[in-house]
Design an enzyme around this catalytic site. Structure first.
Site, PDB file in Angstrom:
ATOM      1  CE  LYS A 165      60.812  19.681   4.622  1.00 49.71           C
ATOM      2  NZ  LYS A 165      60.080  20.969   4.805  1.00 49.71           N
TER       3      LYS A 165
ATOM      4  CG  HIS B 210      63.823  22.563  12.522  1.00 46.32           C
ATOM      5  ND1 HIS B 210      63.531  23.544  13.449  1.00 46.32           N
ATOM      6  CD2 HIS B 210      64.598  23.150  11.584  1.00 46.32           C
ATOM      7  CE1 HIS B 210      64.097  24.684  13.077  1.00 46.32           C
ATOM      8  NE2 HIS B 210      64.744  24.465  11.952  1.00 46.32           N
TER       9      HIS B 210
ATOM     10  CG  HIS C 276      59.174  19.596  14.740  1.00 42.45           C
ATOM     11  ND1 HIS C 276      57.827  19.720  14.498  1.00 42.45           N
ATOM     12  CD2 HIS C 276      59.794  19.828  13.559  1.00 42.45           C
ATOM     13  CE1 HIS C 276      57.641  19.997  13.206  1.00 42.45           C
ATOM     14  NE2 HIS C 276      58.808  20.071  12.629  1.00 42.45           N
TER      15      HIS C 276
END
Length: 605
Positions: free
Chosen positions: A144, A147, A150
């Site tokens: 992924k 984001h 994080h």
């Protein structure tokens, strides 16, 4: 207020002995009761204060006479000398004013001599045992895109690791990747259905993100897709070579892209670990729990640990699915046990959002009841949520979008500055200044608090922002570049007795206290507040304490002062994870202004 020691250069041995004798306490017992006095814009303040209340806390005399009377009696018994020029009392304190020339000479010499270690050699840290510390932070989910959620874990964990290392501890930085679990069943099935090898190689995380979104939609409507995803994850757990090869490809491509992001952030790790490392060891944990009689099977076939001992549903932690596969908690237990064996840590710190508070409480509690007393060395540092982080295109999902937006906006801000055109690498400078802006906005408050993100506030060059810190550092560096270091061989302390100079010196005295406070509660806000105040003091001093056209003796003394400010400013910024920018090769925010010219807006972009 954090305490600060009296060292030999602040109050001489005779004064310390007098204090010790009058109070009937050994000198080392006084250290924690004496602190530097915070500067005041309204009035000149003393340099140090002795907290009488703090001294009496350990007094066995429960009558505790009036604190103010005690302070006055104590002050009357003390005398000024060549070091202490004035003794007075405050609210429950005895205040000491140090000989101004001695204060000037000693503080500036200490800053320059200690360099990056200034404040860290304080007696506040004396006797501090050097520990083995593990810090787990960042921990994005493989396959992924990184984001923004994080980001906080990354910069907070980096700060904690920086601070612990600066204090002399042996720190291991671990990035514990989310690289295992049911999402890989979905992703494996999704890639087989919708994936393209060419897209995977050219833009891996973007393509995997698109595949993941699509397969989730399909799984919600088609039970066969959901079943295939479940079967794919079972194949992973059983070690199927074909399934593992696809998973490994996703993992390797993801880490390559993450490392590029970390390089932009100035963050590094000693170990890239992940949940996948513990898929086998988690089974050993389950066996161990079972052998200790802690594992309970439910009617659904799952396995749980009852932490309440009386079946309270809110205190039950699920550690195994009905098909025998492991869960996040099981893998965290296995990881903690493995790290203890590998690093024999004195402290392990997990940096995640506050939504995982219960998870870590349960993990630590299970470790305890399994018989691992070292579980008390594990600590969760939780943080709040960032709200409202959007680019001009709308909602932000990915960190790289934020970093690109920061760089773009900062370049636009810098474009109006003539000297920016002379920069060797304007994009790199823009990114460093932008990251400082982002980090300072994040670190200004309590980590546990949610906060509203504001692009306008981030990029303000005035006020309490990261841009202002970088401007200050660049300006002070330009003074050294402009006038050279010839002035810095020696200086006359009598030339630094103006109120602006004394305020800076008093503030420099407090740096070790600030480091001590942050080391105790792991909150960067103490350092941020200190650096912003130091920058404001430097701005005031620069407007009034001119270097250009001043007599050499005065110019040299002032350069010494500004050099000390820049050194401490750089030290603090580096601890926070900020790379200080300088002029010549990087960024000169405004031309050097001659004395007599209006300098009211010299910090502005």
């Amino acid at each position: 207020m954090a305490s600060r020691p009296i060292t030999s250069w602040q109050i001489d041995g005779e004064a310390m002995e007098t204090l010790s004798r009058v109070l009937d306490l050994p000198p080392e017992n006084l250290i924690k009761s004496i602190s530097a006095v915070p500067i005041s814009r309204k009035e000149e303040v003393a340099d140090f204060q002795l907290s009488v209340d703090s001294l009496l806390e350990n007094n066995n005399d429960h009558s505790r006479p009036d604190i103010q009377i005690q302070a006055m009696r104590l002050a009357e018994k003390l005398k000024c000398d060549t070091v202490v020029s004035e003794i007075s009392t405050g609210q429950g304190t005895v205040n000491f004013k140090i000989n101004r020339e001695l204060l000037t000479k000693t503080v500036l010499q200490q800053v320059i001599e200690d360099g990056s270690k200034y404040g860290l050699k304080s007696e506040l840290f004396s006797g501090l045992p050097k520990k083995r510390i593990v810090v787990e932070f960042s921990s994005p989910n493989v396959a992924k895109k990184f984001h923004v959620g994080h980001l906080r874990s990354t910069i907070i964990g980096n700060f904690i690791a920086n601070l612990k290392e600066a204090l002399g501890h042996q720190v291991t930085r671990i990035n514990y990747l989310g690289d295992w679990g049911m999402q890989f069943g979905l992703l494996g099935t999704g890639f087989q259905l919708f994936g393209y090898e060419e897209k995977l190689q050219s833009s891996p995380l973007q393509h995997l993100f698109e595949v993941y979104v699509q397969v989730n939609k399909e799984a919600a409507d088609d039970k066969n897709v959901a079943k295939s995803a479940h079967e794919f994850f079972q194949r992973l757990e059983l070690g199927d070579m074909q399934a593992l090869a696809l998973w490994q490809k996703f993992r390797d491509l993801s880490i390559d892209e993450y490392m590029r992001i970390y390089q932009r952030l100035g963050v590094h790790f000693d170990e890239y670990s992940g949940e996948s490392f513990y898929r086998e060891k988690s089974q050993e944990v389950l066996k161990l729990l079972d052998s200790k009689g802690l594992l309970q099977k439910t009617l659904k076939g799952t396995a749980v640990v009852d932490l309440s001992g009386n079946g309270d549903p809110s205190s039950v932690c699920t550690v195994m699915r009905s098909d025998g596969t492991s869960l996040y908690a099981t893998r965290d237990l296995a990881a903690a046990i493995d790290r203890m064996e590998k690093y024999n840590f004195d402290k392990m710190i997990y940096v995640t959002d506050k939504g995982q508070k219960k998870h870590f409480q349960q993990v630590f509690q299970i470790l305890q009841i399994m018989g691992y007393d070292w579980a008390e060395r594990c600590q969760h540092v939780p943080f709040g949520v960032v709200q409202g982080m959007k680019t001009r295109r709308g909602d932000v999902t990915f960190l790289e979008d934020v970093l690109n937006e920061i760089r773009l906006r900062m370049l636009q801000n810098m474009a109006s500055i003539k000297t920016t055109k002379e920069l060797e690498n304007p994009e790199e400078t823009a990114e460093q200044v932008g990251l400082a802006a982002l980090i300072i906005q994040d670190f200004r408050g309590f980590l546990l608090s949610d906060y509203q993100f504001s692009w306008d506030r981030v990029f303000q060059s005035r006020g309490d922002t990261g841009v202002f810190l970088q401007y200050t550092h660049a300006r002070l560096h330009s003074l050294e570049e402009t006038f050279g270091c010839g002035y810095l061989n020696d200086f006359n302390t009598a030339c630094l007795q103006e109120p602006q100079s004394v305020s800076i010196l008093q503030h420099l005295l407090r740096f070790d206290e600030v480091l001590y406070r942050s080391s105790q509660d792991l909150q960067p806000r103490h350092i941020v507040s200190y650096l912003l105040t130091l920058s404001h003091l430097a701005a005031v001093a620069h407007r009034t304490l001119h270097v250009r056209n001043s007599p050499p003796e005065v110019a040299g003394a002032r350069l010494h002062l500004f050099r000390a400010v820049r050194s401490v400013l750089a030290n603090g910024m580096k601890l926070l994870g900020i790379t200080p920018v300088s002029w010549r090769k990087q960024w000169h925010p405004t031309p050097v202004l001659l004395p007599g010219k209006s300098q009211g807006a010299w910090w502005a972009a």
